[in-house]
Structures are given as C-alpha cells and as structure tokens.
Design an enzyme around this catalytic site. Structure first.
Site, short mmCIF file in Angstrom:
data_model
loop_
_atom_site.label_atom_id
_atom_site.label_comp_id
_atom_site.label_asym_id
_atom_site.label_seq_id
_atom_site.Cartn_x
_atom_site.Cartn_y
_atom_site.Cartn_z
N LYS A 93 0.83 -1.20 0.00
CA LYS A 93 0.00 0.00 0.00
C LYS A 93 0.87 1.25 0.00
O LYS A 93 1.86 1.34 0.75
CB LYS A 93 -0.92 -0.02 1.22
CG LYS A 93 -1.89 1.14 1.32
CD LYS A 93 -2.80 0.98 2.53
CE LYS A 93 -3.78 2.11 2.70
NZ LYS A 93 -4.68 1.91 3.86
N SER A 138 -9.40 2.22 3.06
CA SER A 138 -8.49 2.93 2.18
C SER A 138 -7.49 2.04 1.45
O SER A 138 -6.79 2.48 0.54
CB SER A 138 -7.71 3.98 2.99
OG SER A 138 -6.92 3.34 4.00
N SER A 163 -10.15 -0.21 7.01
CA SER A 163 -9.48 -0.11 5.72
C SER A 163 -8.88 -1.41 5.19
O SER A 163 -8.38 -1.44 4.07
CB SER A 163 -8.38 0.95 5.78
OG SER A 163 -8.94 2.22 5.98
#
Length: 441
Positions: free
Chosen positions: A87, A157, A181
C-alpha cells in the site's frame, strides 16, 4: 466463493499460482523460477490494471532485478520469490511513496518501512505500490475499481491492495487499517484478510493517521496464507483448534445491526445455520451496555489523533490537502480534550472486558460490512462494523465465503481476544473448508 473464481476467467498465460503457498512451493520444486513468476504477475497487471486501477507504481525492470537476484541465491527465506504489493502509505526504498496526496508527489524514500524490510528479508519480491485513499484517511479516493463489478467501490483505504489480490495480480498485498481499511475492502472484493492485533506488526515507516489505532495487515487468497505471512512477523507457535463440532462460537451483531442490509443478514444466517448443522454451539453475545458507545468512541479517537498526525502536512500546504482532511486538522477533529479522555477511558475498559468475554469462546462471528460493495466510486463504504473492533485492538479475519443476491462478494468477520491471531486464523480456515464442502455453498 474466493478470488480464484476471477482468475479462472483468464487464459492460462495470465494465471499465476492460486495462492502464496503454492507459488513458493512451485519455485522451491523447480516448477517455476522467481523471474517467471514475477513476469506472470506483471503480464496480468498489464492485461487488467487499466480496468481495475489497483497500482499507482510499477517498475518492471526493478521487479526483474529483484527476481534475478533471488534466483541466483541459495539463501531461501520462507517467502522466497513471493510477489507482494505494498500500500502506498508504507515506505519502500527504490520506489516512490506518494500517499495519493499532492504534497508528496515527488517523495522518494531511501529506506523501507520495518514491515517491508521484514518481507524482503524473508525473500519476497516487492512488485509495486498499490492505490490508497489520500493519506489512508478521509481524503481523495483511490482510482481503483471493484474487479467483480467495475462500477462499484472496492472499499478503502486499502483499495488497491484488496483489488490486486482479488483480481489475481499478486498472491499477497499489504494494507493498513485505522477504521475499516482492511476488512471492508476485503469483504467488498472477496479476499481473505487479516487485521492483526494492534502493535503486533511494527508501523515504523507507515504514514500515521491515528497511532493508537493504526495497524498493518494483509490480503490473501486463502486463510492458510494469512498464517504464512504472520509467521514472518510473529514467532509464537501454531495452535491446534478443535473440529467445528467441538467449538463454541459467539455471534455479536453489535448495536449497528439494524443498519445491516439483506446481503449481510443472509450471510450471517447462512453461517449460523451451517455452524449449527456441523455441531458447533452458537451463542448470541450480549455484551455490557457500554459497548454500544464503542463506534462513537472510535470516531473520536481516530479524528482527534488524525488532526495531530496531519498537522505538519496542513501547515506545509493546507490547500494541497483534501478539504475534509484540512477541516479535521482545523477543528481538532471536532472533539474536545474531555471527549478524547472519555473515549480513551471507554476503550481501555472495553479492551479488557472484551478479552474476558471472548476468552469464553473459540471465536466470535460478526458482520464485516453493512452489505456488498455499493455502486459508485465516490465513497468507499461504511466502517460501521469495523471501527469498534479496531478500537478494541483485536485480531480480525475477513472470510470471503458468501455472495449477495447480485453475485457480489460479502464477507463475515471472525475475531477473538487480543494476541489470539493464530487461533482466529485457524478457525476461519476450518469454517472456510466447511463452507466449501457444504451442499449449500
């Protein structure tokens, strides 16, 4: 249902091995090289990512050099040759880390975050950086689409990490969770995922949002792969879990249950019926009334700490932050010091209380999301059932074993006391096997 159902749609040249263990074993047995495995992943990304948008940075020559170096060595770590996505809020050497934020458009760190360093030392190939919501917070959404239905959100996210695993780009991708997330995008995209116990994985080198909540976790194509990655970070021994017929499973619908929609209600009912038919003792959990305040307490802690975490960014260029993030900093999250003390006091009490309650069962079954992924890309969905578990610091596994009436994935969460991650994973694996062999599956 699992993410391999998507992979099966592609021609053979665009399929990699089904999961991380199979990938590692194929390389170890000489059925594939690290380079050929990495090349397969890059081919799939090339074929699919214009549609899915899971990646923000890919450097094929760098991936090739990593793979060739691993092929040339006899020192084989436990993840030797495994392609992994990271990420883009987690620092990576030789790759930019931009946080989906204009302030960091040219940011190129020279070192790895602790978690990335551990993965590299275990033999992983870092394929690239996956898309994220701005600062893994409440800002600009990722450009990622749900690979099951491109007009639907993948969640966030950790949008890109979930979609990359679901769409067969890589067997494993790393994400972060401060609210929901990891678990929410895993449910929406149909992947297995672990949000570990808070503090189990070092967050050094990951962008802070709310330090008392931030947790690094991962997405995989099987429950066993969750444990495989955990082995790299935690040396606790494996646990032996009972057969489903000998388990005590609690169901915690939480105060948010009235907002659950048909997909989640149906998945929960199907899971309970299956467990009971297999002989499990299923109990409805009725925790103390104060637990009803955990979701609100989570919001208080998250936003109050976020206002402090992003203060430097705000002062460096408030006009280059998403307005929602800038507003959070300006208003100190909208909460007073007394609000924060009250929320933290409730969280501290509830963590100890929940450990004691959860310790009476083999695991606790909960919703992962309100429903399947909603249409549209402007919102990443509601974290209603996620935030309170993040506040409790407990391990959470998304089990991607059910579908909504429209065919989209819907997951359920399995959880337990803090630092009982291995037991939760092992029981989730048992439940997954039960679902796959059930005549109703």
């Amino acid at each position: 249902m699992d993410s391999n159902a998507l992979i099966d749609r592609y021609p053979p040249q665009l399929r990699n091995f089904g999961d991380a263990r199979a990938t590692i074993e194929a390389i170890a047995n000489g059925h594939a090289s690290v380079l050929s495995t990495a090349t397969d992943c890059l081919a799939r990304i090339t074929a699919r990512d214009d549609d899915v948008g899971a990646w923000v940075h890919i450097d094929p020559p760098l991936v090739g050099r990593q793979a060739q170096a691993l092929d040339a060595t006899t020192l084989r770590g436990p993840l030797h040759g495994l392609p992994i996505g990271i990420k883009d809020v987690i620092l990576t050497s030789a790759m930019p880390t931009r946080y989906n934020c204009d302030l960091y458009a040219d940011f190129a760190p020279q070192f790895d975050a602790a978690a990335v360093a551990i993965l590299r030392l275990a033999g992983a190939v870092i394929v690239g950086k996956t898309e994220t919501v701005e600062l893994a917070s409440i800002g600009r959404p990722a450009r990622t689409r749900n690979p099951h239905a491109l007009g639907h959100t993948p969640g966030g996210s950790s949008s890109g990490s979930a979609a990359a695993v679901a769409d067969g780009h890589v067997p494993v991708a790393i994400g972060t969770q401060t609210g929901g997330s990891i678990i929410r995008p895993a449910s929406f995209c149909g992947t297995w995922a672990l949000k570990p116990t808070w503090g189990m994985i070092s967050t050094e080198g990951a962008k802070a949002f709310a330090p008392s909540l931030d947790t690094i976790g991962w997405f995989t194509r099987s429950a066993g792969d969750l444990a495989l990655i955990l082995d790299c970070f935690d040396t606790a021994p494996a646990v032996v879990v009972p057969d489903i017929a000998d388990t005590r499973i609690a169901v915690w619908r939480t105060a948010g249950w009235p907002r659950a929609e048909a997909a989640t209600r149906d998945a929960m009912a199907a899971a309970i019926a299956m467990l009971q038919q297999a002989g499990a003792r299923v109990t409805e959990l009725d925790p103390p009334a104060r637990f009803a305040g955990l979701a609100a307490a989570h919001q208080t802690v998250m936003r109050a700490e976020g206002a402090r975490s992003f203060l430097a960014d705000y002062r460096a260029g408030a006009d280059r932050l998403h307005p929602r993030i800038a507003e959070m900093v300006r208003t100190a999250g909208g909460f007073t010091a007394a609000d924060l003390r009250s929320a933290q006091a409730l969280a501290g009490w509830a963590r100890t209380e929940f450990d004691a309650i959860a310790g009476q069962f083999d695991a606790i079954l909960m919703p992962s999301t309100i429903a399947e992924a909603p249409a549209g890309l402007a919102s990443t969905g509601d974290l209603l059932f996620n935030g309170l578990l993040t506040l409790l610091h407990v391990p959470c596994v998304n089990m991607p074993l059910w579908r909504a009436a429209n065919g989209l994935p819907v997951g359920l969460t399995l959880t337990g006391p803090r630092h009982d991650d291995r037991r939760v994973i092992a029981l989730a694996d048992r439940i997954g096997a039960l679902v796959q062999t059930s005549p109703r599956a």
